[in-house]
Design a protein around this motif. Structure first.
Motif, mmCIF file in Angstrom:
data_model
loop_
_atom_site.group_PDB
_atom_site.id
_atom_site.type_symbol
_atom_site.label_atom_id
_atom_site.label_comp_id
_atom_site.label_asym_id
_atom_site.label_seq_id
_atom_site.Cartn_x
_atom_site.Cartn_y
_atom_site.Cartn_z
ATOM 1 N N LEU A 72 0.859 -1.191 0.000
ATOM 2 C CA LEU A 72 0.000 0.000 0.000
ATOM 3 C C LEU A 72 0.897 1.243 0.000
ATOM 4 N N ILE A 73 0.872 1.985 -1.093
ATOM 5 C CA ILE A 73 1.743 3.163 -1.222
ATOM 6 C C ILE A 73 0.911 4.429 -1.068
ATOM 7 N N HIS A 74 1.204 5.174 -0.020
ATOM 8 C CA HIS A 74 0.444 6.384 0.286
ATOM 9 C C HIS A 74 1.226 7.615 -0.156
ATOM 10 N N PRO A 75 0.497 8.691 -0.457
ATOM 11 C CA PRO A 75 1.192 9.892 -0.958
ATOM 12 C C PRO A 75 2.107 10.542 0.079
ATOM 13 N N THR A 76 1.795 10.440 1.348
ATOM 14 C CA THR A 76 2.591 11.133 2.376
ATOM 15 C C THR A 76 2.873 10.209 3.563
ATOM 16 N N GLU A 77 3.835 10.643 4.395
ATOM 17 C CA GLU A 77 4.137 9.915 5.629
ATOM 18 C C GLU A 77 2.916 9.879 6.540
ATOM 19 N N ASP A 78 2.216 11.009 6.619
ATOM 20 C CA ASP A 78 1.045 11.080 7.504
ATOM 21 C C ASP A 78 -0.024 10.076 7.073
ATOM 22 N N ALA A 79 -0.262 10.007 5.766
ATOM 23 C CA ALA A 79 -1.298 9.090 5.268
ATOM 24 C C ALA A 79 -0.897 7.646 5.544
ATOM 25 N N ALA A 80 0.396 7.349 5.409
ATOM 26 C CA ALA A 80 0.864 5.975 5.664
ATOM 27 C C ALA A 80 0.718 5.629 7.150
ATOM 28 N N ALA A 81 1.078 6.568 8.026
ATOM 29 C CA ALA A 81 0.950 6.314 9.473
ATOM 30 C C ALA A 81 -0.524 6.189 9.856
ATOM 31 N N ASP A 82 -1.384 7.017 9.256
ATOM 32 C CA ASP A 82 -2.842 6.908 9.503
ATOM 33 C C ASP A 82 -3.319 5.501 9.149
ATOM 34 N N ALA A 139 7.280 1.438 6.525
ATOM 35 C CA ALA A 139 8.587 2.030 6.227
ATOM 36 C C ALA A 139 8.355 3.385 5.568
ATOM 37 N N LEU A 140 9.121 4.376 6.013
ATOM 38 C CA LEU A 140 8.947 5.752 5.532
ATOM 39 C C LEU A 140 10.294 6.339 5.128
ATOM 40 N N GLY A 141 10.295 7.141 4.061
ATOM 41 C CA GLY A 141 11.473 7.940 3.721
ATOM 42 C C GLY A 141 12.442 7.261 2.773
ATOM 43 N N THR A 142 13.241 8.083 2.112
ATOM 44 C CA THR A 142 14.180 7.567 1.101
ATOM 45 C C THR A 142 15.243 6.668 1.716
ATOM 46 N N ALA A 143 15.573 6.878 2.994
ATOM 47 C CA ALA A 143 16.614 6.039 3.627
ATOM 48 C C ALA A 143 16.210 4.563 3.638
ATOM 49 N N VAL A 183 13.379 -1.534 1.173
ATOM 50 C CA VAL A 183 12.012 -1.880 0.769
ATOM 51 C C VAL A 183 12.036 -2.663 -0.549
ATOM 52 N N ALA A 184 12.809 -2.193 -1.509
ATOM 53 C CA ALA A 184 12.868 -2.873 -2.813
ATOM 54 C C ALA A 184 13.421 -4.288 -2.661
ATOM 55 N N ARG A 185 14.445 -4.439 -1.820
ATOM 56 C CA ARG A 185 15.026 -5.780 -1.611
ATOM 57 C C ARG A 185 14.049 -6.683 -0.865
ATOM 58 N N MET A 186 13.312 -6.100 0.081
ATOM 59 C CA MET A 186 12.338 -6.890 0.852
ATOM 60 C C MET A 186 11.197 -7.399 -0.029
ATOM 61 N N VAL A 187 10.676 -6.515 -0.872
ATOM 62 C CA VAL A 187 9.461 -6.853 -1.622
ATOM 63 C C VAL A 187 9.787 -7.581 -2.926
ATOM 64 N N GLU A 188 10.838 -7.131 -3.610
ATOM 65 C CA GLU A 188 11.072 -7.625 -4.970
ATOM 66 C C GLU A 188 12.377 -8.405 -5.125
ATOM 67 N N VAL A 238 2.467 -4.320 3.596
ATOM 68 C CA VAL A 238 3.580 -3.371 3.639
ATOM 69 C C VAL A 238 3.015 -1.992 3.341
ATOM 70 N N VAL A 239 3.156 -1.068 4.271
ATOM 71 C CA VAL A 239 2.622 0.289 4.093
ATOM 72 C C VAL A 239 3.800 1.250 3.922
ATOM 73 N N LEU A 240 3.754 2.039 2.855
ATOM 74 C CA LEU A 240 4.879 2.903 2.489
ATOM 75 C C LEU A 240 4.398 4.308 2.169
ATOM 76 N N ASP A 241 5.318 5.278 2.261
ATOM 77 C CA ASP A 241 5.053 6.577 1.645
ATOM 78 C C ASP A 241 5.762 6.574 0.289
ATOM 79 N N GLU A 242 5.550 7.647 -0.474
ATOM 80 C CA GLU A 242 6.143 7.728 -1.822
ATOM 81 C C GLU A 242 7.654 7.516 -1.789
ATOM 82 N N ALA A 243 8.311 8.158 -0.806
ATOM 83 C CA ALA A 243 9.780 8.110 -0.762
ATOM 84 C C ALA A 243 10.275 6.688 -0.520
#
Ligand code: GLP
Length: 259
Positions: free
Chosen positions: A4-14, A197-201, A206-211, A231-236
């Protein structure tokens, strides 16, 4: 895996807080596996709010945290015991006698790990396991090369994990070198996993975990073997995913028609 990819950190945490809250309404006596770390603070803030508004309750919950630093007593400000009190337990209606973390300052940490694993089993196992993600792909404190079948045990922390967590301590030297952590096998035995998971760091992990391939080099990739993972993520955090358009097609803007 449901991604689930959310537009923002807040939306992902919600999203994560709402999924947990809904689960507790549906099954008040859920055995919750809990996580620590900076990422979870936003989730716990929201859960406190939902609980104070009477929209969920922790009254029937039993909880087991993923991990604890070896050597830190529960009273140490950077112990995960203190983290949990400060960020969740002291603010919700959870029965603190049913909250569990490994004891970090025990004379025999190996025996404590065995006791903790047995306590999880005695409680009937974890119903819903909440997870964060280390930048090196760790879950709990299962560092790269952890056995994918491991039970709760002692792990030596990598330098990169100690560096990442040094921000919570006065100096790197104060960050413990060992932790007691649920194993990857322990986590895989849970009925359901919810990872945030949130943020570019976190994008590479995330890519290794999922794919990526299932490999001990990225402990979180073992979740590909679990039957029910969200798996809930923000865009970054999602920015390294190759199959992005597929996830967007199935769950536009992180929406899940099933929930
Ligand atoms: C910590 C914890 C993990 C956590 C991860 C990410 O070391 N042991 O449970 O998920 O590292 O932490 P953060 O959310 O601060 O990035």
């Amino acid at each position: 895996m449901k991604v689930l990819i959310h537009p923002t950190e807040d939306a992902a945490a919600d999203c994560v807080a709402n999924l947990i809250a809904a689960r507790l309404v549906q099954q008040p006596d859920t055995v919750l596996g809990l996580a620590t770390g900076g990422t979870m603070e936003a989730v716990y803030r929201r859960l406190i709010g939902l609980s104070q508004q009477g929209r969920t309750s922790f009254a029937g919950v039993t909880s087991f945290n993923l991990d604890e630093y070896v050597g830190l007593p529960p009273t140490h400000p950077q112990s995960y015991w203190q983290y949990m009190r400060q960020h969740l337990f002291d603010h919700v209606d959870i029965d603190q006698t049913r909250t569990h973390l490994p004891l970090g300052n025990t004379p025999d940490p190996a025996a404590e790990a065995i006791r903790y694993e047995a306590a999880i089993r005695a409680a009937g196992g974890i119903g819903l396991q909440l997870l964060g993600l280390g930048a090196n792909g760790h879950i709990g404190f299962n560092e790269p090369t952890s056995s994918l079948a491991s039970d709760t045990r002692i792990k030596t922390l990598t330098r990169s994990t100690r560096d990442a967590n040094a921000r919570f301590f006065a100096s790197l030297d104060e960050v413990p070198r060992l932790a007691i952590t649920m194993g990857i096998g322990t986590i895989l035995r849970s009925d359901e996993v919810l990872l945030l998971a949130l943020g570019t760091a976190k994008a590479n992990a995330v890519a290794r975990m999922v794919e990526g391939p299932v490999t001990a080099a990225c402990p979180a990739s073992a979740l590909q073997m679990h039957r029910k993972v969200t798996v809930v993520l923000d865009e970054a955090a999602a920015s390294g995913l190759a199959l992005r358009s597929y996830y967007d097609e199935v769950h536009p803007a992180g929406r899940d028609p099933a929930s």
